[in-house]
Design a protein around this motif. Structure first.
Motif, PDB file in Angstrom:
ATOM      1  N   LYS A 262      12.604  86.980 -27.119  1.00  0.00           N
ATOM      2  CA  LYS A 262      11.585  87.572 -26.248  1.00  0.00           C
ATOM      3  C   LYS A 262      10.992  88.831 -26.863  1.00  0.00           C
ATOM      4  O   LYS A 262       9.788  89.072 -26.781  1.00  0.00           O
ATOM      5  CB  LYS A 262      12.190  87.885 -24.882  1.00  0.00           C
ATOM      6  CG  LYS A 262      12.464  86.641 -24.040  1.00  0.00           C
ATOM      7  CD  LYS A 262      13.083  86.999 -22.694  1.00  0.00           C
ATOM      8  CE  LYS A 262      13.347  85.735 -21.874  1.00  0.00           C
ATOM      9  NZ  LYS A 262      13.976  86.037 -20.573  1.00  0.00           N
ATOM     10  N   VAL A 263      11.843  89.631 -27.510  1.00  0.00           N
ATOM     11  CA  VAL A 263      11.355  90.840 -28.179  1.00  0.00           C
ATOM     12  C   VAL A 263      10.447  90.458 -29.342  1.00  0.00           C
ATOM     13  O   VAL A 263       9.362  91.035 -29.523  1.00  0.00           O
ATOM     14  CB  VAL A 263      12.532  91.704 -28.667  1.00  0.00           C
ATOM     15  CG1 VAL A 263      12.024  92.832 -29.566  1.00  0.00           C
ATOM     16  CG2 VAL A 263      13.303  92.272 -27.493  1.00  0.00           C
TER      17      VAL A 263
ATOM     18  N   TYR B 218       8.773  87.755 -29.684  1.00  0.00           N
ATOM     19  CA  TYR B 218       7.550  87.180 -29.132  1.00  0.00           C
ATOM     20  C   TYR B 218       6.581  88.282 -28.711  1.00  0.00           C
ATOM     21  O   TYR B 218       5.381  88.221 -29.009  1.00  0.00           O
ATOM     22  CB  TYR B 218       7.896  86.295 -27.934  1.00  0.00           C
ATOM     23  CG  TYR B 218       6.733  85.491 -27.401  1.00  0.00           C
ATOM     24  CD1 TYR B 218       6.496  84.188 -27.847  1.00  0.00           C
ATOM     25  CD2 TYR B 218       5.854  86.025 -26.456  1.00  0.00           C
ATOM     26  CE1 TYR B 218       5.431  83.449 -27.355  1.00  0.00           C
ATOM     27  CE2 TYR B 218       4.792  85.295 -25.966  1.00  0.00           C
ATOM     28  CZ  TYR B 218       4.584  84.004 -26.420  1.00  0.00           C
ATOM     29  OH  TYR B 218       3.522  83.278 -25.946  1.00  0.00           O
ATOM     30  N   ARG B 219       7.108  89.316 -28.042  1.00  0.00           N
ATOM     31  CA  ARG B 219       6.251  90.418 -27.588  1.00  0.00           C
ATOM     32  C   ARG B 219       5.635  91.166 -28.771  1.00  0.00           C
ATOM     33  O   ARG B 219       4.469  91.551 -28.739  1.00  0.00           O
ATOM     34  CB  ARG B 219       7.049  91.376 -26.710  1.00  0.00           C
ATOM     35  CG  ARG B 219       7.318  90.844 -25.303  1.00  0.00           C
ATOM     36  CD  ARG B 219       8.093  91.852 -24.483  1.00  0.00           C
ATOM     37  NE  ARG B 219       8.266  91.405 -23.113  1.00  0.00           N
ATOM     38  CZ  ARG B 219       7.404  91.611 -22.138  1.00  0.00           C
ATOM     39  NH1 ARG B 219       6.278  92.258 -22.402  1.00  0.00           N
ATOM     40  NH2 ARG B 219       7.632  91.175 -20.914  1.00  0.00           N
ATOM     41  N   VAL B 220       6.438  91.377 -29.827  1.00  0.00           N
ATOM     42  CA  VAL B 220       5.930  92.065 -31.022  1.00  0.00           C
ATOM     43  C   VAL B 220       4.825  91.227 -31.675  1.00  0.00           C
ATOM     44  O   VAL B 220       3.769  91.752 -32.051  1.00  0.00           O
ATOM     45  CB  VAL B 220       7.073  92.325 -32.021  1.00  0.00           C
ATOM     46  CG1 VAL B 220       6.512  92.828 -33.349  1.00  0.00           C
ATOM     47  CG2 VAL B 220       8.054  93.332 -31.446  1.00  0.00           C
ATOM     48  N   ALA B 221       5.082  89.918 -31.825  1.00  0.00           N
ATOM     49  CA  ALA B 221       4.089  89.038 -32.431  1.00  0.00           C
ATOM     50  C   ALA B 221       2.803  88.999 -31.608  1.00  0.00           C
ATOM     51  O   ALA B 221       1.694  89.035 -32.152  1.00  0.00           O
ATOM     52  CB  ALA B 221       4.664  87.636 -32.583  1.00  0.00           C
ATOM     53  N   MET B 222       2.946  88.952 -30.297  1.00  0.00           N
ATOM     54  CA  MET B 222       1.768  88.928 -29.433  1.00  0.00           C
ATOM     55  C   MET B 222       0.999  90.242 -29.524  1.00  0.00           C
ATOM     56  O   MET B 222      -0.237  90.254 -29.514  1.00  0.00           O
ATOM     57  CB  MET B 222       2.192  88.651 -27.994  1.00  0.00           C
ATOM     58  CG  MET B 222       1.033  88.451 -27.041  1.00  0.00           C
ATOM     59  SD  MET B 222      -0.102  87.129 -27.549  1.00  0.00           S
ATOM     60  CE  MET B 222       0.948  85.698 -27.284  1.00  0.00           C
TER      61      MET B 222
ATOM     62  N   SER C  29       5.404  82.384 -36.327  1.00  0.00           N
ATOM     63  CA  SER C  29       6.045  81.143 -35.894  1.00  0.00           C
ATOM     64  C   SER C  29       6.664  81.260 -34.507  1.00  0.00           C
ATOM     65  O   SER C  29       6.755  80.264 -33.779  1.00  0.00           O
ATOM     66  CB  SER C  29       7.122  80.724 -36.895  1.00  0.00           C
ATOM     67  OG  SER C  29       8.096  81.757 -37.036  1.00  0.00           O
ATOM     68  N   ILE C  30       7.060  82.451 -34.118  1.00  0.00           N
ATOM     69  CA  ILE C  30       7.695  82.641 -32.820  1.00  0.00           C
ATOM     70  C   ILE C  30       6.749  82.286 -31.676  1.00  0.00           C
ATOM     71  O   ILE C  30       7.174  81.896 -30.587  1.00  0.00           O
ATOM     72  CB  ILE C  30       8.209  84.103 -32.664  1.00  0.00           C
ATOM     73  CG1 ILE C  30       9.059  84.260 -31.398  1.00  0.00           C
ATOM     74  CG2 ILE C  30       7.037  85.075 -32.642  1.00  0.00           C
ATOM     75  CD1 ILE C  30      10.349  83.502 -31.407  1.00  0.00           C
TER      76      ILE C  30
END
Length: 322
Positions: free
Chosen positions: A82-83, A85-89, A70-71
């Motif tokens: 932001k962290v 988001y980076r992990v999800a990406m 969802s992020i």
């Protein structure tokens, strides 16, 4: 004809991506064809084109899609987000061999059982529209196995897309994988349809066969009022839609030209829809321009019907309209 239409976006889910095939499905149904639509499941509603599917809304099947973190659906606003988001990406990059921004990754697996079931019920033709594009490969392959006619439809460019779907940000290796998928889908298609001749020419270069066709979005006479009372004697220029960031230099040039015009007081320029703060700041400086923001679909249609001129601002890579 018994036809399956597959579109990731489709009413009642909001978004302009569902408009093209909501319109075409309505007219197929009016011509006496039997239509079933497969689309992604969504809790959202409120499409501007829900009325178009009223005659066959019981034939619109929402199909689950592998969930995305969802992020990724939002813009991170603080360090924690932001962290996350980076992990999800990072996880998405591991999951996808090509374009990790593609929302339809894995969706074809969920679609196949529905296609097999409908094929047993006598459905013989499938139209699948992109973007997103990833799911098209799986659908083209199952149609080949079931001996169903498969039409790939492109509302947007695929691997040469510089505006959306994240293709301009991919590494060369990932882009090459996407190009291989693109070629496979084109070769598996009995017909390839796109919204503009420029796109059709690009796809025609991928395979030398007489199966490429251009069908523009066009307009639906059902949704344009036949008579609107004029409220001004001024010439009205109207834009309805979204002003994309990559159009701003054209927006700026338009404003400059308007400022330099003689008799500009005889014009009224109206913008309806979404735009960035940057675009708003450019346009706000001209007294002839009126910015209305987001409005109802009926207001937008009335604005178009009452306009003397309707406008379209194109990006540098999409230099055609449809």
């Amino acid at each position: 004809m018994k036809l399956i239409i597959i579109s990731y976006s489709f009413p009642p889910k909001p978004g302009v991506g569902g408009r093209r095939w909501a319109k075409f499905a309505k007219w197929f149904q009016r011509k006496g064809h039997i239509v079933t639509v497969l689309t992604s499941r969504s809790l959202e509603a409120g499409s501007a084109w829900s009325a178009d599917i009223e005659g066959f809304k019981n034939k619109v099947i929402q199909v689950d899609c592998p969930p995305l973190p969802s992020i990724l659906a939002s813009v991170p606003k603080n360090l924690v987000e932001k962290v996350k988001y980076r992990v999800a990406m990072s996880l998405m990059k591991q999951k996808a061999d090509g374009n990790y921004y593609d929302a339809s990754i894995g969706w074809s697996t969920f679609l196949v059982p529905h296609i097999k079931k409908l094929n047993k019920e006598g459905y013989t033709h499938v139209v699948a529209s992109g973007g997103p594009f990833n799911y098209l490969l799986g659908i083209s392959e199952i149609c080949s196995k079931l001996n169903m006619k498969f039409v790939s439809d492109f509302r947007d460019p695929w691997t040469n897309n510089e505006t959306s779907f994240g293709y301009s940000e991919l590494t060369l290796g990932r882009l090459e994988i996407e190009k291989e998928k693109e070629v496979s889908v084109i070769r598996n298609s009995d017909a390839v349809v796109s919204v503009a001749e420029t796109m059709t020419g690009y796809f025609r270069c991928l395979q030398d066969e007489d199966k490429f066709h251009t069908i523009i979005n066009g307009f639906d006479p059902d949704e344009i009022p036949t008579s609107i009372a004029r409220t001004t004697e001024k010439i009205q220029l109207v834009f309805v839609g979204t002003l994309y960031t990559k159009t701003l230099r054209h927006v700026n040039a338009f404003r400059d030209a308007l400022d330099q015009m003689e008799n500009a007081e005889k014009l009224e320029v109206h913008f309806y829809g979404d735009m960035s703060e940057k675009a708003r700041s450019i346009l706000d400086s001209s007294p002839a321009i009126h910015i209305h923001g987001l409005v109802s679909i009926d207001q937008a249609r009335n604005a178009i019907a009452s306009a003397d001129v309707t406008m379209l601002f194109l990006t540098d890579d999409l230099t055609y309209s449809f």
